[in-house]
Write a protein that holds these residues in place. Structure first.
Motif, PDB file in Angstrom:
ATOM      1  N   LYS A  23       0.791  -1.225   0.000  1.00  0.00           N
ATOM      2  CA  LYS A  23       0.000   0.000   0.000  1.00  0.00           C
ATOM      3  C   LYS A  23       0.823   1.275   0.000  1.00  0.00           C
ATOM      4  CE  LYS A  23      -4.192  -1.756   2.194  1.00  0.00           C
ATOM      5  NZ  LYS A  23      -5.209  -1.513   3.241  1.00  0.00           N
ATOM      6  N   ALA A  24       1.980   1.260   0.629  1.00  0.00           N
ATOM      7  CA  ALA A  24       2.712   2.518   0.773  1.00  0.00           C
ATOM      8  C   ALA A  24       4.170   2.252   1.102  1.00  0.00           C
ATOM      9  CB  ALA A  24       2.084   3.361   1.897  1.00  0.00           C
ATOM     10  N   VAL A  25       4.969   3.327   1.043  1.00  0.00           N
ATOM     11  CA  VAL A  25       6.363   3.284   1.474  1.00  0.00           C
ATOM     12  C   VAL A  25       6.402   3.694   2.942  1.00  0.00           C
ATOM     13  CG1 VAL A  25       8.651   4.270   1.174  1.00  0.00           C
ATOM     14  CG2 VAL A  25       7.241   3.774  -0.824  1.00  0.00           C
ATOM     15  N   VAL A  26       7.061   2.892   3.761  1.00  0.00           N
ATOM     16  CA  VAL A  26       7.063   3.093   5.211  1.00  0.00           C
ATOM     17  C   VAL A  26       8.494   3.103   5.729  1.00  0.00           C
ATOM     18  CG1 VAL A  26       6.299   2.154   7.433  1.00  0.00           C
ATOM     19  CG2 VAL A  26       4.833   1.936   5.424  1.00  0.00           C
ATOM     20  N   GLU A  27       8.773   3.987   6.677  1.00  0.00           N
ATOM     21  CA  GLU A  27      10.074   4.004   7.343  1.00  0.00           C
ATOM     22  C   GLU A  27      10.006   3.108   8.570  1.00  0.00           C
ATOM     23  OE1 GLU A  27      10.717   8.154   8.111  1.00  0.00           O
ATOM     24  OE2 GLU A  27      11.887   8.416   6.270  1.00  0.00           O
ATOM     25  N   LEU A  28      11.000   2.230   8.723  1.00  0.00           N
ATOM     26  CA  LEU A  28      11.044   1.313   9.863  1.00  0.00           C
ATOM     27  C   LEU A  28      11.944   1.872  10.951  1.00  0.00           C
ATOM     28  CD1 LEU A  28      11.386  -2.304   8.401  1.00  0.00           C
ATOM     29  CD2 LEU A  28       9.397  -1.276   9.484  1.00  0.00           C
ATOM     30  N   PRO A  29      11.416   2.124  12.147  1.00  0.00           N
ATOM     31  CA  PRO A  29      12.266   2.536  13.262  1.00  0.00           C
ATOM     32  C   PRO A  29      12.883   1.330  13.956  1.00  0.00           C
ATOM     33  CG  PRO A  29       9.929   2.991  13.721  1.00  0.00           C
ATOM     34  CD  PRO A  29      10.003   2.202  12.462  1.00  0.00           C
ATOM     35  N   SER A  30      14.022   1.543  14.575  1.00  0.00           N
ATOM     36  CA  SER A  30      14.700   0.452  15.269  1.00  0.00           C
ATOM     37  C   SER A  30      13.987   0.130  16.575  1.00  0.00           C
ATOM     38  CB  SER A  30      16.148   0.840  15.568  1.00  0.00           C
ATOM     39  OG  SER A  30      16.750  -0.134  16.405  1.00  0.00           O
ATOM     40  N   PRO A  31      13.716  -1.152  16.824  1.00  0.00           N
ATOM     41  CA  PRO A  31      13.097  -1.536  18.088  1.00  0.00           C
ATOM     42  C   PRO A  31      14.123  -1.724  19.206  1.00  0.00           C
ATOM     43  CG  PRO A  31      13.333  -3.462  16.711  1.00  0.00           C
ATOM     44  CD  PRO A  31      13.879  -2.299  15.915  1.00  0.00           C
ATOM     45  N   PHE A  32      15.416  -1.597  18.883  1.00  0.00           N
ATOM     46  CA  PHE A  32      16.474  -1.784  19.864  1.00  0.00           C
ATOM     47  C   PHE A  32      17.467  -0.633  19.806  1.00  0.00           C
ATOM     48  CE2 PHE A  32      15.301  -6.150  18.522  1.00  0.00           C
ATOM     49  CZ  PHE A  32      14.820  -6.616  19.736  1.00  0.00           C
ATOM     50  N   ALA A  33      18.173  -0.433  20.894  1.00  0.00           N
ATOM     51  CA  ALA A  33      19.327   0.457  20.930  1.00  0.00           C
ATOM     52  C   ALA A  33      20.560  -0.430  21.011  1.00  0.00           C
ATOM     53  CB  ALA A  33      19.252   1.382  22.152  1.00  0.00           C
ATOM     54  N   GLY A  34      21.467  -0.270  20.073  1.00  0.00           N
ATOM     55  CA  GLY A  34      22.652  -1.126  20.055  1.00  0.00           C
ATOM     56  C   GLY A  34      23.449  -0.937  18.789  1.00  0.00           C
ATOM     57  N   SER A  47      17.091  -4.292  26.037  1.00  0.00           N
ATOM     58  CA  SER A  47      16.243  -4.303  24.855  1.00  0.00           C
ATOM     59  C   SER A  47      15.757  -2.912  24.598  1.00  0.00           C
ATOM     60  CB  SER A  47      15.064  -5.260  25.044  1.00  0.00           C
ATOM     61  OG  SER A  47      14.182  -4.776  26.034  1.00  0.00           O
ATOM     62  N   SER A  48      14.651  -2.798  23.885  1.00  0.00           N
ATOM     63  CA  SER A  48      14.150  -1.492  23.497  1.00  0.00           C
ATOM     64  C   SER A  48      13.705  -0.660  24.680  1.00  0.00           C
ATOM     65  CB  SER A  48      12.982  -1.657  22.531  1.00  0.00           C
ATOM     66  OG  SER A  48      11.946  -2.395  23.160  1.00  0.00           O
ATOM     67  N   ASN A  49      13.439  -1.277  25.814  1.00  0.00           N
ATOM     68  CA  ASN A  49      13.031  -0.492  26.974  1.00  0.00           C
ATOM     69  C   ASN A  49      14.122  -0.438  28.026  1.00  0.00           C
ATOM     70  OD1 ASN A  49      12.913  -3.105  27.816  1.00  0.00           O
ATOM     71  ND2 ASN A  49      10.920  -2.959  28.805  1.00  0.00           N
ATOM     72  N   GLY A  50      15.355  -0.680  27.598  1.00  0.00           N
ATOM     73  CA  GLY A  50      16.492  -0.558  28.503  1.00  0.00           C
ATOM     74  C   GLY A  50      16.597  -1.678  29.500  1.00  0.00           C
ATOM     75  N   GLY A  51      16.058  -2.850  29.228  1.00  0.00           N
ATOM     76  CA  GLY A  51      16.186  -3.969  30.149  1.00  0.00           C
ATOM     77  C   GLY A  51      14.991  -4.868  30.163  1.00  0.00           C
ATOM     78  N   GLY A  52      13.947  -4.544  29.336  1.00  0.00           N
ATOM     79  CA  GLY A  52      12.751  -5.365  29.307  1.00  0.00           C
ATOM     80  C   GLY A  52      12.764  -6.321  28.146  1.00  0.00           C
ATOM     81  N   ALA A  53      11.569  -6.686  27.701  1.00  0.00           N
ATOM     82  CA  ALA A  53      11.430  -7.672  26.638  1.00  0.00           C
ATOM     83  C   ALA A  53      11.620  -7.049  25.287  1.00  0.00           C
ATOM     84  CB  ALA A  53      10.030  -8.300  26.713  1.00  0.00           C
ATOM     85  N   PRO A  54      12.041  -7.847  24.308  1.00  0.00           N
ATOM     86  CA  PRO A  54      12.131  -7.342  22.944  1.00  0.00           C
ATOM     87  C   PRO A  54      10.762  -6.932  22.451  1.00  0.00           C
ATOM     88  CG  PRO A  54      13.303  -9.426  23.175  1.00  0.00           C
ATOM     89  CD  PRO A  54      12.529  -9.220  24.428  1.00  0.00           C
ATOM     90  N   VAL A  55      10.757  -6.205  21.346  1.00  0.00           N
ATOM     91  CA  VAL A  55       9.515  -5.710  20.778  1.00  0.00           C
ATOM     92  C   VAL A  55       8.634  -6.861  20.352  1.00  0.00           C
ATOM     93  CG1 VAL A  55       8.560  -4.476  18.814  1.00  0.00           C
ATOM     94  CG2 VAL A  55      10.551  -3.587  19.999  1.00  0.00           C
ATOM     95  N   ALA A  56       7.344  -6.778  20.663  1.00  0.00           N
ATOM     96  CA  ALA A  56       6.390  -7.766  20.186  1.00  0.00           C
ATOM     97  C   ALA A  56       5.937  -7.351  18.813  1.00  0.00           C
ATOM     98  CB  ALA A  56       5.191  -7.844  21.140  1.00  0.00           C
ATOM     99  N   VAL A  57       6.016  -8.268  17.867  1.00  0.00           N
ATOM    100  CA  VAL A  57       5.662  -7.960  16.492  1.00  0.00           C
ATOM    101  C   VAL A  57       4.359  -8.648  16.153  1.00  0.00           C
ATOM    102  CG1 VAL A  57       6.392  -8.121  14.092  1.00  0.00           C
ATOM    103  CG2 VAL A  57       8.080  -7.760  15.880  1.00  0.00           C
TER     104      VAL A  57
END
Length: 477
Positions: free
Chosen positions: A47-58, A87-97
């Motif tokens: 449907k469209a062009v989308v920018e993907l943000p990083s779910p992690f810092a690293g 993880s993405s919240n500085g120590g919690g679970a990875p992003v749920a997809v």
């Protein structure tokens, strides 16, 4: 020394059950340090062009797919090296997809292959999210940013660069707990080479270890009769033309693939009826010229489409059946008490129909601004999935191509679509005398399950009356 672990980011469902996306470009490279929600890639959905943000810092450890690759939802696209337990919240679970049910358990995994949910329970992390894309989002619990640090070489990832890796088992062998991939086994550079040559990898015998298809396999196959015969499944853009052939094949994917499927569904599901009306729009064109010279509209882009869009919104007030949809599941007709006005836009990636939310509540100046923003965004290929969904009625301006009339196909889920023809000077009878006037042909297609002939005709007549004499608006509001 801070311990690190590898986190995979798998392609999320970017909205409305889309099953695949094409990687257009990477905004990061292997070894780059990224922050939470930093844009890492640009992908094209159906449907469209989308920018993907990083779910992690690293640190980016590996890019699994090359630009131009179509990736199924749930497949890994990038791996990150992050602090152990971080993880993405500085120590919690990875992003749920958000994933299809069959793949949901394997979407976000920890370094040892355990499901993300298990990792979350281990640290007691809450499951709340602040989504930054439809279907997934990173948990934002702090405002601090990680400090830059030297990158240590991970031991449990595949090739550490995005260049063509050596043909060895680790580059392609399945990870523990995963089934072997269904598509032919090859590396991203080899798949790109096959696309460039118009080769269907399913036809190529692999000579590498475990049946891996190598670059040499593709090059050798390209000279065989089977390759010369071509295969639509494996043909890429420009295939044939670049080899001196008489055909050019373009892969059907992205927006064009979605549009084709939607048009076929609409054409063979909704019983279309099209009516035509040619009207004298001289008064509308004169009004348009006056408005352009009015200080109130200084800086606003006013076009015949602007006035016609406003006329459609007014005519809908007297003919609400055209602002509805057929709900097959519940066997109900759903009539909308708002208007999300779709505008068909021709873009380099194909036809899209973004819509203006609550267009019926906008003034003429606000509608002008919304139309300008909509067309500029569509031409730039930046229309978001949310702007492409939820439309209630649409307009297609075929007049800009010099076309007078047509039989437009309904946007799926909508009851009607109006096609605006070109404004032309033509002989016209005015007060029983022949005169040269500016005329336009209107085409209205509607779903005959929702709109009968009388309702469609009344709407088209009202629209024509407004464009013939804009003062008629006073009788309809």
């Amino acid at each position: 020394m801070t311990a690190t672990m590898i986190k995979e980011f798998r392609l999320p469902d970017l909205g409305e059950g889309l099953t695949e996306s094409e990687i257009l470009s990477w905004k990061v490279a292997v070894g780059d340090t990224v922050t939470l929600n930093q844009v890492i890639a640009e992908v094209e959905t159906a449907k469209a062009v989308v920018e993907l943000p990083s779910p992690f810092a690293g640190v980016v450890a590996e890019l699994h797919e090359q630009p131009g690759t179509v990736v199924e939802v749930g497949k890994p696209i990038v791996s990150f090296e992050v602090d152990d337990g971080g993880s993405s919240n500085g120590g919690g679970a990875p992003v749920a997809v958000k994933e299809p049910a069959a793949d949901r358990a394997a979407v976000a995994t920890s370094a040892n292959g355990a499901p993300a949910a298990t990792a979350a329970e281990a640290v007691g992390s809450p499951a709340k999210r602040e989504p930054n894309l439809v279907g997934y989002g990173a948990v934002v619990e702090h405002s601090g940013r990680p400090t830059r640090r030297a990158r240590s070489q991970p031991q449990d990832v595949m090739s550490p660069t995005n260049e063509a890796p050596a043909v060895t088992e680790p580059a392609v062998s399945p990870r523990a707990g995963e089934d072997a991939p269904e598509r032919p086994r090859s590396t991203p550079p080899v798949r790109k080479l096959a696309r460039d040559l118009g080769i269907n990898l399913e036809l190529v015998p692999g000579t590498g270890q475990g049946g891996l298809i190598t670059r040499e396999d593709v090059q050798n196959f390209s000279t065989t009769p089977a390759a010369q015969a071509g295969s639509p499944a494996g043909a890429g853009a420009g295939a044939g033309a670049g080899q001196g052939g008489r055909e050019t094949r373009t892969a059907i994917k992205g927006v064009r693939k979605f549009t084709a499927a939607a048009m076929v569904q609409s054409a063979f599901t909704a019983p279309h009826v099209t009516e035509f009306l040619t009207v004298d729009v001289t008064a509308t064109m004169e009004l348009l010229a006056r408005l352009r010279g009015n200080r109130t509209f200084e800086g606003f882009k006013l076009t015949p489409l602007t006035i016609a869009a406003k006329a459609v919104l007014v005519a809908l007030g007297n003919n609400p059946s055209l602002n509805s949809r057929w709900d097959e599941a519940s066997q109900e007709i759903v009539q909308f008490n708002y208007v999300n006005l779709g505008i068909a836009a021709a873009t380099p990636r194909g036809l899209t129909v973004p819509n203006i939310k609550d267009a019926d509540r906008l003034t003429l100046r606000e509608l002008s601004t919304a139309l300008t923003e909509l067309t500029d965004t569509a031409r730039a290929g930046k229309t978001s999935p949310s702007e492409l969904s939820g439309g209630t009625i649409s307009i297609t301006n075929i007049g800009v191509f010099g076309i007078d009339a047509g039989t437009p196909i309904l946007n799926p889920g909508e009851a009607a679509i109006v096609a605006l023809g070109a404004v032309r000077k033509a002989p016209w009878i005015v007060n029983d005398e022949l005169a040269v006037r500016q005329v336009m042909s209107l085409s209205l297609s509607f779903d005959h399950r929702l709109v009968d002939g009388e309702q469609g005709s009344r709407f088209l007549a009202d629209l024509g009356a407004i464009l013939s004499d804009p003062a008629m608006v006073m009788t309809m509001i």
